[in-house]
Write an enzyme that holds these catalytic residues in place. Structure first.
Site, PDB file in Angstrom:
ATOM      1  N   HIS A  34       0.674  -1.051  -0.033  1.00 16.78           N
ATOM      2  CA  HIS A  34       0.036   0.149   0.326  1.00 16.78           C
ATOM      3  C   HIS A  34       0.854   1.192   0.014  1.00 16.78           C
ATOM      4  O   HIS A  34       1.967   1.013   0.024  1.00 16.78           O
ATOM      5  CB  HIS A  34      -0.444  -0.184   0.770  1.00 16.78           C
ATOM      6  CG  HIS A  34       0.000  -0.251   2.562  1.00 16.78           C
ATOM      7  ND1 HIS A  34       0.720   0.531   2.987  1.00 16.78           N
ATOM      8  CD2 HIS A  34      -0.555  -1.326   3.698  1.00 16.78           C
ATOM      9  CE1 HIS A  34       1.073  -0.056   3.762  1.00 16.78           C
ATOM     10  NE2 HIS A  34      -0.208  -0.680   4.710  1.00 16.78           N
ATOM     11  N   HIS A  37       4.170   1.423   2.416  1.00 15.30           N
ATOM     12  CA  HIS A  37       5.378   0.503   1.593  1.00 15.30           C
ATOM     13  C   HIS A  37       6.026   1.371   1.229  1.00 15.30           C
ATOM     14  O   HIS A  37       6.699   1.568   0.875  1.00 15.30           O
ATOM     15  CB  HIS A  37       5.151  -0.702   1.308  1.00 15.30           C
ATOM     16  CG  HIS A  37       4.344  -1.542   1.826  1.00 15.30           C
ATOM     17  ND1 HIS A  37       2.925  -2.129   2.069  1.00 15.30           N
ATOM     18  CD2 HIS A  37       4.496  -1.555   3.384  1.00 15.30           C
ATOM     19  CE1 HIS A  37       2.679  -3.406   3.207  1.00 15.30           C
ATOM     20  NE2 HIS A  37       3.536  -2.617   4.002  1.00 15.30           N
ATOM     21  N   GLU A 148       6.959   3.789  11.337  1.00 10.69           N
ATOM     22  CA  GLU A 148       7.339   4.495  12.632  1.00 10.69           C
ATOM     23  C   GLU A 148       5.498   3.755  12.990  1.00 10.69           C
ATOM     24  O   GLU A 148       5.794   4.103  14.251  1.00 10.69           O
ATOM     25  CB  GLU A 148       6.815   6.067  12.577  1.00 10.69           C
ATOM     26  CG  GLU A 148       8.164   6.346  13.354  1.00 10.69           C
ATOM     27  CD  GLU A 148       8.094   7.627  13.683  1.00 10.69           C
ATOM     28  OE1 GLU A 148       7.931   8.403  12.706  1.00 10.69           O
ATOM     29  OE2 GLU A 148       9.023   8.441  14.426  1.00 10.69           O
TER      30      GLU A 148
END
Ligand code: PAF
Length: 283
Positions: A34, A37, A148
């Site tokens: 998605h 990424h 993160e």
């Protein structure tokens, strides 16, 4: 983009790149690619001449009652997306080539991996650390980019690299969010459209924390309780944990000290799906 499935072949290519002094960046994923990424790939490209994307649904990081078998595996779609991104090698091994018969070794993480996700998913981070180490050894990167969104995973991997003297720079990529603030995740496809739009409440909780801390409310436990209340008020939403930690140690933090950094960690059950998110704050 070259697709490689054999770990030995990937390792030989990586070794050649190292000998040719090419800077290699790796982005590790479990597929179902998605926007999040793709943002990692963009970041990898900034510091590396060659970018390797790995797709491997790692069975060793799933608990026995978790979603290993139904985890989305849209491989053709992933290949098309990877081709449209700036990727040089797609490494997508079979489970049997990463964990062949008679495979024995598992890394054991320390205290950092025991709370929050580690407590809810026993053995999860040992499985992550093991596969990440194997993928490092196979792809031999100079830099590795991790999102993160999985803040505790990122902390565990930084610790792994430090503890095992790995010569790899770990780069953190900011969380990518949907329009309503829901953090982009491969597991969002499990949500109904109603749940998906209501899941914006998690980000609203993070924004609430930001406002309260900016207004110099330093009772982090009280803020976490307010956010738990906000999320629990949505039918079908059940917080597993909402907790502030010290940014450096991931130790729980109850009262903030001015000038220090904290992270709010959240995990929320929505129907049969578990969503995680987090936000970083300076008091
Ligand atoms: O974050 C993930 O997708 C996975 O935990 C990782 C790092 C690819 C290891 O399997």
């Amino acid at each position: 983009m070259q697709i490689i499935t054999d770990p030995g072949q990937m390792q030989a290519i990586a070794e050649k790149m190292r000998l040719n002094r090419q800077l290699v960046g790796v982005v590790m994923t479990m597929g179902a690619l998605h926007e999040g990424h793709l943002s990692l790939v963009k970041l990898a490209r900034k510091s590396a001449g060659t970018v390797i994307l790995t797709i491997f649904v790692n069975p060793r990081q799933f608990g026995p009652s978790e979603d290993l078998h139904r985890y989305p595996r849209p491989f053709e779609q992933d290949v098309a997306l990877a081709k449209s991104a700036d990727i040089d090698y797609l490494f997508a091994p079979e489970a049997g080539s990463i964990y062949p018969e008679h495979y024995q070794t598992t890394l054991e993480c320390g205290a950092l991996a025991e709370r929050f996700e580690g407590e809810q998913r026993p053995g999860h981070f040992n499985g992550v650390a093991t596969v990440v180490t194997k993928l490092f050894n196979i792809t031999k990167p100079h830099t590795a980019i991790f999102g993160e969104k999985d803040a505790q995973q990122l902390a565990v991997i930084r610790q792994l690299v430090l503890d095992l003297n790995m010569d790899i720079a770990i780069v953190a990529a900011p969380i990518v969010r949907e329009e309503n603030g829901l953090a982009v995740s491969s597991r969002n496809v499990y949500l109904s459209s109603q749940e998906r739009s209501a899941a914006g409440i998690i980000y609203q909780g993070i924004c609430h924390a930001e406002k309260r801390i900016a207004a110099e409310e330093y009772n982090l436990q009280a803020i976490a309780a307010e956010i738990t209340g906000m999320i629990s008020s949505v039918p079908g939403f059940r917080p597993a944990y909402v907790s502030f930690v010290h940014e450096m140690t991931f130790e729980p933090a109850a009262i903030a000290e001015a000038g220090r950094e904290y992270r709010l960690l959240l995990a929320v059950h929505v129907g049969g799906v578990r969503l995680i998110d987090n936000g970083k704050f300076r008091a």
